[in-house]
Design an enzyme around this catalytic site. Sequence first.
Site, PDB file in Angstrom:
ATOM      1  N   ARG B 372       0.811  -1.221   0.000  1.00  0.00           N
ATOM      2  CA  ARG B 372       0.000   0.000   0.000  1.00  0.00           C
ATOM      3  C   ARG B 372       0.844   1.270   0.000  1.00  0.00           C
ATOM      4  NH1 ARG B 372      -3.085  -2.892   4.174  1.00  0.00           N
ATOM      5  NH2 ARG B 372      -4.533  -4.200   3.025  1.00  0.00           N
ATOM      6  N   VAL B 373       2.040   1.211   0.539  1.00  0.00           N
ATOM      7  CA  VAL B 373       2.828   2.445   0.627  1.00  0.00           C
ATOM      8  C   VAL B 373       4.184   2.345  -0.065  1.00  0.00           C
ATOM      9  CG1 VAL B 373       1.741   3.256   2.753  1.00  0.00           C
ATOM     10  CG2 VAL B 373       3.742   1.798   2.893  1.00  0.00           C
TER      11      VAL B 373
END
Lengths: 128, 515
Positions: B372-373
């Site tokens: 996600r990051v």
Amino acid sequence: MTSRTQVADYLADKIFAGTNSKKVMAEVASWLQAHNKTRQVNYLVNDVARALTKHGYYCVSITSARELSQVTKKQVETSIKDMTGATTLECTYRVDRKLIGGIIIKTPEAALDASIQSRLAKIIEGVK
Amino acid sequence: MSDLNVKALSREIDDAINGLKDGAKMEQSGVVTKVSDGIVWIYGLRDCGFSDVIAIETKDGAKVEAFALNLYEDEIGAVILGSEVGVNAGAKATLTGNTLEVPVGPELVGRVVSPLGLPLDGLGPIKTKQMGLIERPAPGVMERKSVNEPLATGIIAIDTMVPIGRGQRELLIGDRQTGKTAIAVDTMINQARQKTGVINVYVAIGQKSAKVAALVERLKTEGVMDQTIVVATSPSDAASMLYLAPYTGTAMAEYFRDNKQHALIIYDDLSKHAVAYRQMSLLLRRPPGREAYPGDVFYLHSRLLERSAKLSDDLGGGSLTALPIIETQAGDISAYIPTNVISITDGQIFLETNLFYQGIRPAISVGLSVSRVGGAAQTKATKSVAGTLRLELAQFRELASFAQFSSDLDEDTKNRIDRGRLLTEVLKQKQFQPLSVAEQVIAMIAATKGALDRLTNKDVESAVTRVIAEVKKSEKTIYASLDKGTKPEDADVEKVVKIAEKIAKSFGHDKAKKN
């Protein structure tokens, strides 16, 4: 559910107020029975002793290696009052030769072990 | 002998005796009322706080430590740290005045320790200057910074499709024997090979001692142990030790995070950690919930993983990256603990048994894995070649299953399947062989620009190796630039493609012949 501590607080308040009637004892006994805690009477008594300390009443056990003289007892009681802030003491004196020397003072919440036996144990532990 | 001074000795003993005289003081004491399965119930000690350490005197005068987890009005439930042998009902219990702490610092690097920080490697005592709290609050919002630096795993499939950034929490999830630990170990090895300076902390939670020993040996062989701390617990350890292990590892890793360094922590695995906590909770008579886990099992892992963070520049910019591992049963990622940890972490790498046995290793499921990051932390070089990789592979898997039912495929579909097969081959990687950024980018350029399209599956690996070696040898500037993560110029890409085409031709295949 009422806890044993709450029951002890209630009982201590009654005892301190001088209303230690048969009725109160019956209430406590029925609570112990109802909660299947009749084997916890000793703990309840300790809890009551601890609850009484809030009122300045201390139940103290004093163990020494030899019988203490009246003067020493007086000195010990004074220093216990200084340490705990107690106004009234209920002292039980015991003699235990295993201590070798010194004294063990137990209040309902704490203990002071100033015996030779424990000091020797500490030395042995330190050497290990 | 000249150092001997009897007078000084006498004075020292006198001082020691005086010290003992001052030593006696009123201390809270309690009594053990029950002992069972590593749990003690204590009457008294009303000042005891959560997680406070309690010393219990055993029959032979020794002291066993426990830490308080259940604080009731009438009694305290505590978990014994280690063996309960010698602890009996009626034993005296006192507060030590400490909460759980472990030694932390650079002195631990290269060592194998227990969850209490005691050495297990026979290399002598560990003398650290500092102690760290096992339970500590995680950095707050203002103390953090967005993840912006890559943590290269050296695994091409991960670094291109599910990149991990420093300070990220990326879950490794899959059934038993699918290569979860292998990915974690390769990541540790890559930190040493690429000289990233990242300190590795490997936490073995209830792992077989033989497995941990083999892993430590491997790390030593690879030269990784010099920047690694191993916190080891085995299945024969008490549940309390298994419960403490990840928190201990985190406390040790936090030291580096808080001192402007970068650390990587691997929790292998949190499924066993949850099981150990369930055992303790049930014995402490906490109410069981779903799958008999206690109600706070989510908090158990969320408070642990929240301590992994990228710190703000004001705090030195250090980071702690976490790779928790979760073992699933029959690929069920919707079970209680997997869903919990998936929701806590910043992405997951899902490993599939089917892929593993098809020889696709690492057996990463492209569809179910996500970061996600980490994309924000990916190097420009990797980003330039990773663009549509996930999509192409996902399409390939879809088409490949469809193609099994039909032999009459249009040209476009055939091309996609061929490209997918090639990419799958390029993404295969042997264990303990992490690749640098430049090596990964060169391999991906060769694969995605069609230079290797004519090769059979079995030739892909050796062709890629030769292309990398050739670029490294003949195009040193390009190689160095790619290794720094710089986006390759079109001319550089062209040069790499030409080298790849030349090498592909040397395999002697004139047209596509896929296995």
